[in-house]
Motif scaffolding. Structure first.
Motif, PDB file in Angstrom:
ATOM      1  N   ALA A 142      53.584  39.106  62.903  1.00 39.50           N
ATOM      2  CA  ALA A 142      52.125  39.025  62.824  1.00 39.50           C
ATOM      3  C   ALA A 142      51.630  37.957  63.788  1.00 39.50           C
ATOM      4  N   PRO A 143      50.566  38.231  64.554  1.00 39.97           N
ATOM      5  CA  PRO A 143      50.103  37.304  65.589  1.00 39.97           C
ATOM      6  C   PRO A 143      49.516  36.033  64.964  1.00 39.97           C
ATOM      7  N   THR A 144      50.049  34.903  65.349  1.00 45.31           N
ATOM      8  CA  THR A 144      49.580  33.624  64.829  1.00 45.31           C
ATOM      9  C   THR A 144      50.146  32.520  65.691  1.00 45.31           C
ATOM     10  N   GLY A 145      49.432  31.396  65.760  1.00 47.03           N
ATOM     11  CA  GLY A 145      49.952  30.259  66.509  1.00 47.03           C
ATOM     12  C   GLY A 145      50.791  29.342  65.639  1.00 47.03           C
ATOM     13  N   VAL A 146      50.910  29.686  64.357  1.00 49.21           N
ATOM     14  CA  VAL A 146      51.585  28.791  63.409  1.00 49.21           C
ATOM     15  C   VAL A 146      53.097  29.019  63.423  1.00 49.21           C
ATOM     16  N   GLU A 147      53.841  27.918  63.491  1.00 44.35           N
ATOM     17  CA  GLU A 147      55.306  28.011  63.401  1.00 44.35           C
ATOM     18  C   GLU A 147      55.688  28.342  61.954  1.00 44.35           C
TER      19      GLU A 147
END
Ligand SMILES: *Cc1c(COP(=O)(O)O)cnc(C)c1O
Length: 396
Positions: free
Chosen positions: A19-24
């Protein structure tokens, strides 16, 4: 695009899209490094033993591993090969499946199940699944039989055995063999027996992310039929029993000695690992109740008499995409097995299926979400997963 457990994950994922996200992610979806940390010395000693022997193909480690797996599954013979996909191919070939034949299977599985049928020139004939178990629906098999049906190939998906007894009933009436795709289900139980011991043959995979995973590719076939075992032995080794005499057209598909040695180490830990997976699944179920999520997400059934080994812990909900994105934003890794059922895959376009033909499988593809579950997973991480889901639904 980042996959938390590295590139070896890709072939099983199917879609592979995170899922697209900037969160590690807070923790990986599957943590093979944690597993290795606990068995490093044993594994290194085993690999070193093979290196010193310089025997890499069809040696002592492979033979010992085959004996150990046969005893564990409860069958007379087990034969290693190069992958789970090859195990299926060799099983079908040994049972005489070839061009123009039909094999009944599920469209809601990993591609290898049906690809192995197609690679022999036979036709995969899909039968829809039961929504509660996600496995082949025995009641629908009768309608898919034809004069060309040569085998039935149920999958024990995500570690839950398919309902084999009613499948055997149909198979027996037609005198066709049942091949168990047990790639995700080593040690799973059906009415007191292990999967892989009930059909004509069981096919296992040791792909690194499976419940028993090697340090590379590997597979194995089980059977109680010693003639069939002999057939496997010849087919996996260039159709040869005696050097440079080739009885049949076979292939080069052996389980190499390094894989066998590593797998023997891991086999000694499998009871503990499976018990841990089952404990985690119980805890997930309890947490979902505790957080009041029963009305929002459906959990897969574990029917009485079935022992599920939780290769995946899969939930279902109509708002799957939004939930997955929300979880990714919270650092919770999830995966979708499988986003496209096989009858709608480009590779099977020649079968000329249309959307709507297997509605249960199609709905499952839209609704399923696999949550992280692996032996080393911490209780805190598990709670974090369910707490985030509860936040999404506003029940936390
Ligand atoms: C992994 C898998 C296979 C194929 O196994 P490989 O070892 O990757 O070739 C076949 N069927 C199912 C259901 C699987 O999950």
């Amino acid at each position: 695009m980042r996959s938390p457990s590295g590139p070896q994950f890709a072939p099983v994922v199917g879609a592979g899209h995170q899922a697209p996200t900037g969160v590690e992610p807070l923790f990986p979806f599957l943590d093979l490094k944690a597993q290795f940390a606990g068995i490093r010395n044993e594994v290194m000693a085993a690999v070193s033993r093979v290196m010193e022997s310089q025997q890499f193909i069809l040696g002592k480690e492979g033979e010992a591993f085959e004996r150990e797996v046969a005893a564990r599954v409860g069958v007379r013979a087990a034969l290693g090969c190069a992958s789970g996909s090859d195990a299926l191919l060799l099983a079908l070939q040994a049972l005489g499946v070839g061009a123009g034949d039909e094999v009944i299977t599920t469209p809601f599985t990993f591609v290898a199940t049906a690809a192995s049928i197609a690679r022999l020139g036979a036709r995969p004939v899909f039968v829809d699944i039961q929504p509660e178990t996600l496995n082949l629906d025995p009641d629908r098999i009768e309608g898919a039989l034809s004069g060309r049906t040569r085998a039935i190939l149920p999958v024990h998906l995500f570690g839950l055995p398919a309902d084999l007894d009613p499948i055997f009933e149909v198979a027996k009436a037609r005198a066709v063999p049942v091949i168990e795709d047990a790639a995700q289900a080593i040690d799973a139980g059906y009415k007191g027996s292990k999967v892989g011991s009930l059909g004509a043959t069981g096919c296992f995979s040791f792909f690194p992310s499976k419940n028993l995973g090697g340090a590379g590719d590997g597979g194995l076939m089980t059977t109680n039929d010693l003639d069939l075992a002999d057939h496997f032995r010849v087919l996996r080794n260039q159709g040869s029993r005696q050097r440079y005499t080739h009885e049949k057209l076979g292939m080069a598909s052996r389980l190499d000695e390094i894989q066998a040695a590593v797998l023997r180490v891991k086999l000694r830990h499998l009871d503990d690992w499976t018990a841990a997976r089952r404990r985690h699944a119980e805890r997930y179920r309890a947490l979902f109740r505790e957080f009041g999520l029963d009305g929002h997400v459906k959990l897969t059934a574990e029917p009485l008499g079935f022992v599920h080994v939780y290769h995946q812990f899969t939930i279902r909900c109509p708002e799957r995409e939004r939930l997955r994105e929300f979880l990714a934003g919270q650092g919770i890794p999830t995966q979708i097995y499988y986003p496209v059922p096989l009858h709608l895959q480009p590779a099977f376009a020649y079968l000329e299926h249309r959307a709507g033909e297997f509605p249960e499988s199609e709905q499952a593809s839209r609704e399923v979400l696999s949550l992280p579950i692996y032996p080393e997973m911490s209780t805190e991480h598990q709670s974090a997963v369910v707490r985030s889901i509860a936040q999404f639904y506003g029940t936390a």
